[in-house]
Design a protein around this motif. Structure first.
Motif, PDB file in Angstrom:
ATOM      1  N   UNK A 167      53.312  38.176  79.658  1.00 35.99           N
ATOM      2  CA  UNK A 167      53.997  37.378  80.366  1.00 35.99           C
ATOM      3  C   UNK A 167      54.291  36.460  79.433  1.00 35.99           C
ATOM      4  N   UNK A 168      53.592  35.872  79.146  1.00 37.31           N
ATOM      5  CA  UNK A 168      54.699  34.584  78.066  1.00 37.31           C
ATOM      6  C   UNK A 168      54.761  33.497  79.699  1.00 37.31           C
ATOM      7  N   UNK A 169      53.504  33.290  80.306  1.00 36.60           N
ATOM      8  CA  UNK A 169      52.483  32.535  80.981  1.00 36.60           C
ATOM      9  C   UNK A 169      51.765  30.950  80.829  1.00 36.60           C
ATOM     10  N   UNK A 170      51.315  29.916  81.202  1.00 37.75           N
ATOM     11  CA  UNK A 170      50.606  29.553  81.152  1.00 37.75           C
ATOM     12  C   UNK A 170      49.419  29.906  82.012  1.00 37.75           C
ATOM     13  N   UNK A 171      48.500  30.523  82.109  1.00 37.57           N
ATOM     14  CA  UNK A 171      47.275  30.782  82.975  1.00 37.57           C
ATOM     15  C   UNK A 171      46.333  29.587  83.620  1.00 37.57           C
ATOM     16  N   UNK A 172      46.602  28.488  82.616  1.00 40.37           N
ATOM     17  CA  UNK A 172      45.339  28.110  82.688  1.00 40.37           C
ATOM     18  C   UNK A 172      45.150  27.066  81.605  1.00 40.37           C
ATOM     19  N   UNK A 173      44.969  25.101  82.317  1.00 35.00           N
ATOM     20  CA  UNK A 173      44.845  23.561  80.795  1.00 35.00           C
ATOM     21  C   UNK A 173      44.090  23.202  81.959  1.00 35.00           C
ATOM     22  N   UNK A 174      43.657  22.082  81.119  1.00 34.38           N
ATOM     23  CA  UNK A 174      42.993  21.196  81.449  1.00 34.38           C
ATOM     24  C   UNK A 174      42.799  20.634  80.081  1.00 34.38           C
ATOM     25  N   UNK A 175      42.988  18.512  80.871  1.00 34.14           N
ATOM     26  CA  UNK A 175      43.423  17.516  79.456  1.00 34.14           C
ATOM     27  C   UNK A 175      41.213  17.572  79.379  1.00 34.14           C
ATOM     28  N   UNK A 176      40.632  17.619  78.366  1.00 32.76           N
ATOM     29  CA  UNK A 176      39.356  17.919  78.181  1.00 32.76           C
ATOM     30  C   UNK A 176      39.119  17.148  77.879  1.00 32.76           C
ATOM     31  N   UNK A 177      39.681  16.105  76.336  1.00 30.57           N
ATOM     32  CA  UNK A 177      39.063  15.030  75.471  1.00 30.57           C
ATOM     33  C   UNK A 177      41.102  13.713  75.910  1.00 30.57           C
ATOM     34  N   UNK A 178      40.319  13.110  74.971  1.00 33.49           N
ATOM     35  CA  UNK A 178      41.030  12.335  74.881  1.00 33.49           C
ATOM     36  C   UNK A 178      42.271  12.449  73.506  1.00 33.49           C
ATOM     37  N   UNK A 179      41.236  12.592  72.705  1.00 31.94           N
ATOM     38  CA  UNK A 179      41.825  13.516  71.288  1.00 31.94           C
ATOM     39  C   UNK A 179      40.956  14.240  70.718  1.00 31.94           C
ATOM     40  N   UNK A 180      42.030  15.431  69.965  1.00 32.45           N
ATOM     41  CA  UNK A 180      40.596  16.635  69.939  1.00 32.45           C
ATOM     42  C   UNK A 180      40.950  17.713  68.539  1.00 32.45           C
ATOM     43  N   UNK A 181      40.926  18.347  67.491  1.00 31.40           N
ATOM     44  CA  UNK A 181      41.341  18.279  66.204  1.00 31.40           C
ATOM     45  C   UNK A 181      40.369  20.256  66.306  1.00 31.40           C
ATOM     46  N   UNK A 182      40.843  20.897  67.243  1.00 31.14           N
ATOM     47  CA  UNK A 182      40.822  22.438  66.848  1.00 31.14           C
ATOM     48  C   UNK A 182      39.447  23.021  67.865  1.00 31.14           C
ATOM     49  N   UNK A 183      39.281  24.025  68.129  1.00 33.51           N
ATOM     50  CA  UNK A 183      38.538  25.179  68.667  1.00 33.51           C
ATOM     51  C   UNK A 183      38.044  26.308  67.727  1.00 33.51           C
ATOM     52  N   UNK A 184      37.119  26.925  68.739  1.00 33.86           N
ATOM     53  CA  UNK A 184      36.896  27.856  68.381  1.00 33.86           C
ATOM     54  C   UNK A 184      36.655  29.149  69.330  1.00 33.86           C
ATOM     55  N   UNK A 185      35.882  30.688  69.600  1.00 37.69           N
ATOM     56  CA  UNK A 185      36.243  31.433  70.182  1.00 37.69           C
ATOM     57  C   UNK A 185      34.632  32.049  70.297  1.00 37.69           C
ATOM     58  N   UNK A 186      33.375  32.422  71.006  1.00 41.09           N
ATOM     59  CA  UNK A 186      32.327  32.624  70.875  1.00 41.09           C
ATOM     60  C   UNK A 186      32.827  34.182  70.618  1.00 41.09           C
ATOM     61  N   UNK A 187      31.430  34.914  69.907  1.00 35.45           N
ATOM     62  CA  UNK A 187      31.465  36.209  68.932  1.00 35.45           C
ATOM     63  C   UNK A 187      32.109  37.332  70.595  1.00 35.45           C
TER      64      UNK A 187
END
Length: 382
Positions: free
Chosen positions: A89-109
């Protein structure tokens, strides 16, 4: 005409229109537009952009992962923003500001958990992949880097300030954290091999790297390549090299050297060095083409307009291209027939045939950096 016949006729006439509206996700990708806080949705077969999503904050050092069904992209911004994007749909369906400075992430298997590595306040935060509700905060006394997913609903990350690596196990009712101390001075990035067995952390503050066997009943730190690195010589590093799961080529692991104008070859089983290849400049990414036959390398500023291709059997450079100034990232299509290359300072992505090494397409993109195709959804460490 009977009512039933009329309904059937309507269904037949509607089918082509419905088919045109449907789109599969396996051919799609997302390109980060780092200067404008937006991403471009692209179609690989069409070699074209099909949409743009805006309002995503500071993407100056952004990365993303995909949900198992390839529909959602979870985007990690430098400003601490975690955004969930529906790429159909090319839309943002959720967004949170979870910290002051972040550097990447991962998704569980299993695709249920999203982990984000933070500089400030440090540590890793875990979120529900559906709702983006915060579920846990794995605290650390410093900057979290080298965050990777591992098999069995686990995450692994390192801490720059305390020289530790933490293994976080979410397979039970409560997370279990195992801390391995003395990982080495200033771990800056890491990879997990595609079989999920080995976690390798690069060290900025001393020579060598550190490896952990995640299959071991009691994981331990093993130092590897003790004579390689920056630690014994204070040398300028214009951009930190990146280590990722895609750097495994067959039975070899390919690592970009810190500062040195070379890439390193390591036996994936013994973790012993097997060779070095002199390259154009300071390497940033050393990425294995699917199948492992070749490795493509890009470079740090100020010599970042070039890509070199290395044969993994001979360890020799067999090709060199100059796409343009500020080549920031590369991505292969799922079977390795094409390589997409972001050229930030010319606002374009150049597409190469990986057999001929000739350009076969080009897409206009605003200050492009990371390129991510949905095939990543099915690989550990990506």
């Amino acid at each position: 005409m009977t009512r039933l016949a009329a309904l059937l006729m309507c269904s037949v006439l509607a089918a082509p229109a419905l088919a045109q509206e449907l789109r599969a996700t396996g051919d799609l990708g997302v390109i980060v537009e780092r200067a404008t806080g937006s991403v471009l949705i692209v179609d690989q077969s069409e070699r074209a952009a099909i949409g743009r999503v805006e309002g995503l904050g500071d993407l100056s050092h952004a990365s993303l992962v995909f949900s198992p069904d390839e529909r959602f992209a979870y985007l990690f911004g430098r400003d601490g923003g975690l955004s969930k994007i529906d790429i159909l749909t090319q839309q943002v369906v959720g967004r949170v500001i979870q910290s002051g400075n972040s550097i990447g992430g991962a998704i569980s298997d299993d695709g249920k958990l999203i982990a984000v590595a933070n500089y400030e306040p440090g540590g890793v935060k875990i979120f529900d992949a559906d709702t983006l509700e915060e579920l846990a905060h794995i605290e650390a006394d410093g900057k979290a880097l080298g965050l990777e997913d591992a098999a069995g609903r686990k995450f692994v990350f390192s801490v720059w300030d305390t020289n530790e690596t933490k293994i976080v196990d979410f397979s039970g009712a409560e997370p279990v954290v195992t801390t391995l101390s003395d990982i080495g001075a200033n771990p800056y990035d890491a990879l997990v091999t595609d079989d999920g067995r080995t976690y390798i952390a690069g060290l900025f503050g001393e020579d060598g790297l550190s490896a952990i066997d995640l299959w071991a009943e009691v994981p331990e730190v093993k130092r590897i390549l003790p004579h390689y690195g920056r630690g014994q010589e204070e040398m300028p590093v214009y951009k930190m090299p990146h280590l990722e799961g895609w750097a495994k080529a067959g039975d070899q692991i390919v690592l970009p050297a810190v500062h040195h104008h070379e890439v390193l070859w390591v036996d994936a089983r013994t973790l012993e060095e097997t060779g070095r290849t002199a390259v154009h400049s300071q390497p940033v990414f050393a990425m294995a083409r699917p199948g492992g036959r070749h490795v493509w390398v890009n470079f740090a500023h100020p010599e970042n307009d070039t890509i070199q291709v290395i044969d993994t059997m001979t360890h020799e450079v067999i090709g060199e291209m100059v796409p343009g100034p500020a080549v920031l990232h590369m991505e292969f299509t799922s079977r390795g027939t094409e390589a997409w290359v972001s050229v930030r300072d010319e606002n374009k992505v150049v597409i190469y045939d990986t057999t001929t090494l000739e350009p076969i397409g080009e897409i206009e993109v605003q200050s492009p950096s990371g390129i991510f195709f949905t095939a990543r959804a099915h690989r550990l460490g990506l």
